[in-house]
Write a protein that holds these residues in place. Structure first.
Motif, short mmCIF file in Angstrom:
data_model
loop_
_atom_site.label_atom_id
_atom_site.label_comp_id
_atom_site.label_asym_id
_atom_site.label_seq_id
_atom_site.Cartn_x
_atom_site.Cartn_y
_atom_site.Cartn_z
N ARG A 3 -0.37 -66.50 -89.53
CA ARG A 3 0.57 -67.49 -88.99
C ARG A 3 1.99 -67.25 -89.51
O ARG A 3 2.96 -67.38 -88.76
CB ARG A 3 0.10 -68.91 -89.31
N VAL A 4 2.12 -66.91 -90.80
CA VAL A 4 3.44 -66.59 -91.34
C VAL A 4 4.02 -65.41 -90.60
O VAL A 4 5.18 -65.44 -90.16
CB VAL A 4 3.37 -66.30 -92.87
N ASP A 5 3.22 -64.38 -90.41
CA ASP A 5 3.71 -63.18 -89.72
C ASP A 5 4.07 -63.47 -88.27
O ASP A 5 5.05 -62.94 -87.74
CB ASP A 5 2.65 -62.08 -89.80
N ARG A 6 3.31 -64.34 -87.64
CA ARG A 6 3.52 -64.62 -86.22
C ARG A 6 4.67 -65.60 -85.95
O ARG A 6 5.43 -65.43 -85.02
CB ARG A 6 2.23 -65.17 -85.64
N PHE A 7 4.78 -66.64 -86.79
CA PHE A 7 5.71 -67.72 -86.49
C PHE A 7 7.01 -67.75 -87.30
O PHE A 7 7.95 -68.43 -86.92
CB PHE A 7 5.02 -69.08 -86.62
N VAL A 8 7.05 -67.05 -88.42
CA VAL A 8 8.25 -67.08 -89.25
C VAL A 8 9.13 -65.88 -88.88
O VAL A 8 8.72 -64.73 -89.04
CB VAL A 8 7.91 -67.05 -90.76
N THR A 9 10.29 -66.18 -88.37
CA THR A 9 11.27 -65.13 -88.09
C THR A 9 12.51 -65.42 -88.91
O THR A 9 12.87 -66.57 -89.13
CB THR A 9 11.65 -65.06 -86.59
N VAL A 10 13.15 -64.38 -89.37
CA VAL A 10 14.35 -64.56 -90.17
C VAL A 10 15.54 -63.97 -89.42
O VAL A 10 15.43 -62.95 -88.74
CB VAL A 10 14.22 -63.92 -91.58
N HIS A 11 16.64 -64.68 -89.51
CA HIS A 11 17.89 -64.28 -88.87
C HIS A 11 18.99 -64.42 -89.90
O HIS A 11 19.03 -65.41 -90.63
CB HIS A 11 18.19 -65.17 -87.67
N GLY A 12 19.87 -63.46 -89.95
CA GLY A 12 20.92 -63.52 -90.95
C GLY A 12 22.26 -63.05 -90.43
O GLY A 12 22.36 -62.50 -89.34
N GLN A 38 10.11 -56.28 -87.71
CA GLN A 38 10.63 -56.08 -86.36
C GLN A 38 11.21 -57.35 -85.75
O GLN A 38 11.98 -57.29 -84.80
CB GLN A 38 9.52 -55.54 -85.47
N GLN A 39 10.84 -58.52 -86.29
CA GLN A 39 11.33 -59.79 -85.75
C GLN A 39 12.68 -60.19 -86.34
O GLN A 39 13.38 -61.01 -85.76
CB GLN A 39 10.33 -60.91 -86.01
N ALA A 40 13.03 -59.64 -87.49
CA ALA A 40 14.27 -60.03 -88.17
C ALA A 40 15.49 -59.55 -87.40
O ALA A 40 15.50 -58.46 -86.84
CB ALA A 40 14.29 -59.47 -89.58
N LYS A 41 16.51 -60.40 -87.38
CA LYS A 41 17.76 -60.04 -86.71
C LYS A 41 18.92 -60.40 -87.64
O LYS A 41 19.04 -61.54 -88.06
CB LYS A 41 17.89 -60.78 -85.40
N VAL A 42 19.75 -59.42 -87.92
CA VAL A 42 20.90 -59.62 -88.79
C VAL A 42 22.13 -59.15 -88.04
O VAL A 42 22.13 -58.10 -87.39
CB VAL A 42 20.74 -58.84 -90.12
N THR A 43 23.19 -59.94 -88.12
CA THR A 43 24.43 -59.60 -87.44
C THR A 43 25.57 -59.49 -88.44
O THR A 43 25.50 -60.02 -89.54
CB THR A 43 24.80 -60.67 -86.39
N LEU A 44 26.61 -58.79 -88.03
CA LEU A 44 27.82 -58.67 -88.83
C LEU A 44 28.78 -59.74 -88.33
O LEU A 44 29.15 -59.76 -87.15
CB LEU A 44 28.43 -57.28 -88.67
N GLY A 45 29.18 -60.64 -89.20
CA GLY A 45 30.10 -61.70 -88.80
C GLY A 45 30.32 -62.68 -89.94
O GLY A 45 29.59 -62.71 -90.92
N ASN A 46 31.34 -63.49 -89.77
CA ASN A 46 31.71 -64.50 -90.76
C ASN A 46 31.22 -65.86 -90.28
O ASN A 46 31.77 -66.42 -89.33
CB ASN A 46 33.24 -64.49 -90.93
#
Length: 134
Positions: free
Chosen positions: A21-30, A51-59
């Motif tokens: 469930r952690v692997d399926r439902f927890v996504t991290v974004h930064g 593969q679910q994590a998404k990180v962007t460059l920004g303030n």
């Protein structure tokens, strides 16, 4: 911070179904404003194969605008919603004055910073305002 928070949830999971469930439902974004730290974060997520994590460059302290001197918030309210937020405030970073981005930050005065605008000489307090409930 993103990887460690998800690893912490995996460590707390006591059964295989909880880990699933952690692997399926927890996504991290930064979001990271330093190009060097952004690259390190991307490398960390690549090594961990998240593969679910998404990180962007920004303030995250200012709204995104094509006319701004730097990339602003890539995860704005209204378009994105999150259940939990972690913040590593920019301690000692000036956000006002001629070298700062006070004009851009003040665009959020009625929404993100509705609790009030802090001193312009410490960006850490500006980022904390985002955490307060509205």
């Amino acid at each position: 911070m993103l990887s460690v928070s998800k690893e912490h949830l995996f460590d707390k999971a006591t059964t295989a179904s909880e880990r699933e469930r952690v692997d399926r439902f927890v996504t991290v974004h930064g979001q990271e404003m330093s190009p060097t730290n952004f690259a390190i974060c991307q490398a960390d997520l690549l090594i961990k194969n998240d593969q679910q994590a998404k990180v962007t460059l920004g303030n995250s302290l200012i709204p995104h605008s094509a006319t701004s001197k730097e990339a602003g918030d890539q995860w704005p309210e209204g378009k994105f919603s999150f259940d939990y937020m972690l913040s590593n405030p920019p301690f000692g970073v000036t956000w006002g004055g001629k070298d700062g981005y006070e004009a851009e930050a003040r665009k959020f005065e009625k929404t993100r910073y509705s609790a009030g605008m802090p001193r312009t000489n410490d960006g850490a307090l500006l980022s904390c305002k985002r955490c307060l409930p509205r």
